[in-house]
Write an enzyme that holds these catalytic residues in place. Structure first.
Site, short mmCIF file in Angstrom:
data_model
loop_
_atom_site.label_atom_id
_atom_site.label_comp_id
_atom_site.label_asym_id
_atom_site.label_seq_id
_atom_site.Cartn_x
_atom_site.Cartn_y
_atom_site.Cartn_z
N CYS A 23 0.80 -0.92 0.29
CA CYS A 23 -0.04 -0.13 -0.27
C CYS A 23 1.02 1.08 0.14
O CYS A 23 1.17 1.45 1.02
CB CYS A 23 -0.69 0.03 1.04
N CYS A 72 0.12 4.31 2.89
CA CYS A 72 0.20 3.77 3.77
C CYS A 72 2.11 3.62 3.64
O CYS A 72 1.82 4.43 5.36
CB CYS A 72 0.68 1.66 4.67
#
Length: 104
Positions: free
Chosen positions: A29, A32
């Site tokens: 991600c 993230c």
């Protein structure tokens, strides 16, 4: 930043004395990864008032499903063992601090 797992989530988050901000995250991600330095700075600034931890959704499906986390990153603030605020998506530190202040 400390990582929690399905095995220690209850002890580290539910049983914590301080409010706990959990980042539900994944290695794949990009937003993230973008949040990692923001959360590290937040953890340092709020030490003693707020605990900040990460939970990898891919290796901890039990907790991820229990809190119905579908998007990464999801931030969940726990106080007294209960989730009191949920926020989805990357955000600047200033905005994250404002949202946490509203929930305290």
């Amino acid at each position: 930043m400390p990582e929690v797992t399905d095995a220690d989530f209850a002890a580290e988050v539910i049983g914590a004395d301080l409010p706990v901000l959990v980042e539900f995250t994944a290695d794949w991600c990009p937003p993230c990864r973008q949040m990692a330095p923001v959360l590290s700075a937040l953890a340092a600034e709020e030490a003693g008032r707020l605990k900040v931890v990460r939970l990898d959704v891919d290796t901890n499906p039990e907790t991820t499903n229990a809190y119905k986390v579908l998007s990464m990153p999801t931030f969940m603030l726990f106080r007294g063992g209960e989730p009191v605020r949920s926020m989805v998506g990357a955000r600047p530190k200033r905005r994250l601090l404002e949202e946490l202040a509203e929930a305290r």
